[in-house]
Scaffold this active site. Structure first.
Site, short mmCIF file in Angstrom:
data_model
loop_
_atom_site.label_atom_id
_atom_site.label_comp_id
_atom_site.label_asym_id
_atom_site.label_seq_id
_atom_site.Cartn_x
_atom_site.Cartn_y
_atom_site.Cartn_z
CG HIS A 180 -5.67 1.74 5.22
ND1 HIS A 180 -5.21 2.66 6.14
CD2 HIS A 180 -4.63 0.89 5.00
CE1 HIS A 180 -3.96 2.39 6.44
NE2 HIS A 180 -3.58 1.31 5.76
CB SER B 118 5.44 -2.01 11.85
OG SER B 118 5.02 -0.67 12.12
CD GLU C 37 -2.74 5.37 6.84
OE1 GLU C 37 -2.71 5.42 5.60
OE2 GLU C 37 -1.80 4.89 7.53
CE LYS D 91 0.43 3.41 4.83
NZ LYS D 91 0.30 3.53 6.26
CD GLU E 97 -3.36 -2.76 7.34
OE1 GLU E 97 -2.24 -2.97 6.88
OE2 GLU E 97 -4.01 -1.74 7.09
N GLY F 162 2.72 2.00 10.60
CA GLY F 162 3.69 3.09 10.45
C GLY F 162 4.41 3.48 11.72
CG ASN G 54 -1.70 1.25 1.42
OD1 ASN G 54 -1.84 2.03 0.48
ND2 ASN G 54 -2.22 1.46 2.61
C1 PEP Z 1 -0.56 -0.03 5.83
O1 PEP Z 1 -0.50 1.07 5.30
O2 PEP Z 1 -1.54 -0.73 5.64
C2 PEP Z 1 0.55 -0.45 6.69
C3 PEP Z 1 0.49 -1.63 7.26
O3 PEP Z 1 1.61 0.40 6.84
P1 PEP Z 1 3.06 0.07 7.46
O4 PEP Z 1 3.53 -1.24 6.87
O5 PEP Z 1 3.93 1.22 7.04
O6 PEP Z 1 2.90 -0.03 8.94
#
Ligand code: PEP
Length: 250
Positions: free
Chosen positions: A93, A209, A95, A11, A163, A169, A9
């Site tokens: 997601h 992460s 976000e 973003k 998630e 992040g 992803n």
């Molecule tokens: C994500 O954006 O879904 C995500 C898991 O980000 P990251 O791997 O940077 O934590």
């Protein structure tokens, strides 16, 4: 058997020059033994489709509108993503849920629109740190599953990404036992709602992460069928190491 999936992803990251990372990734994985998917910003969907056209890499949108067309300035419909060559769309997601107040109900409507348009969906769910600390994680997950998923779906067209919001992040990762507990719970809920056949065929990704250094441990957890990767999917070298870890776990 569920085929493993490594999904990236991007973003709100990536200009045209970033497609060089996709070229490098495709060159490093000419015939991957797992499925590969990247969700670039909408501006790069069609050019990434061209870049990946001779390779086993699918392209996803990061969101879509619940309606197929109309007066919704700035929004993109599922049909439009499909028309641009995307095969999947990420929905719900955290976000999007946070920045755009997306409820489970909106996510379910978007999911229906995406499936109707012939897209496959990656539906994201996960608890906040406050919810985990209050020992509410499984209740939150149950509510998000009940509210975000439509009544009809298949293992072919639907992927669920667990998630935890506090892991996205941040560099913080749940323990393997915590990941296992939630994935086992999600699997049981899917089997109860959709029947054993469909429930067992839906792929469950872990996201939050995931890095080259922790990928192998996470992929060894039962019922983890791959990862949704944010930051580490932007660099071919890092994403490639995660893909190799997944191939070794498959
Ligand atoms: C994500 O954006 O879904 C995500 C898991 O980000 P990251 O791997 O940077 O934590």
């Amino acid at each position: 058997m569920r085929r493993k999936l490594a999904a990236g992803n991007w973003k709100m990251n990536g200009l045209t020059a970033q497609l060089a990372e996709v070229e490098a990734l495709c060159a490093a994985h000419p015939s991957p033994s797992v499925d590969l998917l990247i969700a670039p910003p909408a501006t790069l969907v069609s050019s990434m489709v061209v870049t990946a056209s001779d390779h086993a890499l699918d392209v996803a949108g990061q969101d879509c509108h619940p309606e197929s067309s109309g007066a919704h300035t700035g929004d993109i419909s599922a049909e439009m993503l499909k028309d641009a060559g995307a095969s999947h769309v990420i929905l719900g997601h955290s976000e999007r849920r946070e920045d755009h107040n997306e409820s489970d109900d909106i996510v379910r409507r978007k999911t229906r629109a995406a499936l109707d348009a012939g897209l496959k969906v990656v539906i994201c769910i996960g608890e906040s740190l406050e919810e985990r600390e209050a020992a509410n994680t499984l209740d939150i997950i149950a509510g998000q599953l009940a509210g975000s998923l439509p009544d009809v779906l298949t293992g072919e067209n639907t992927v669920i990404a667990y998630e935890p919001i506090w892991a996205i992040g941040t560099g913080k990762v749940p323990t393997l036992a915590q990941i296992s507990e939630v994935h086992t719970f999600i699997r049981a809920k899917l089997e109860a709602r959709y029947g054993e056949g469909v429930g067992r065929s839906i792929r469950l990704l872990y996201g939050g992460s995931v890095k080259p250094a922790n990928a192998s441990d996470i992929f060894a957890v039962p019922d983890v069928d791959g990862a949704l990767v944010g930051g580490a999917s932007l660099k071919a070298e890092d994403f490639s190491a995660i893909i190799k870890a997944l191939e070794n776990a498959a």
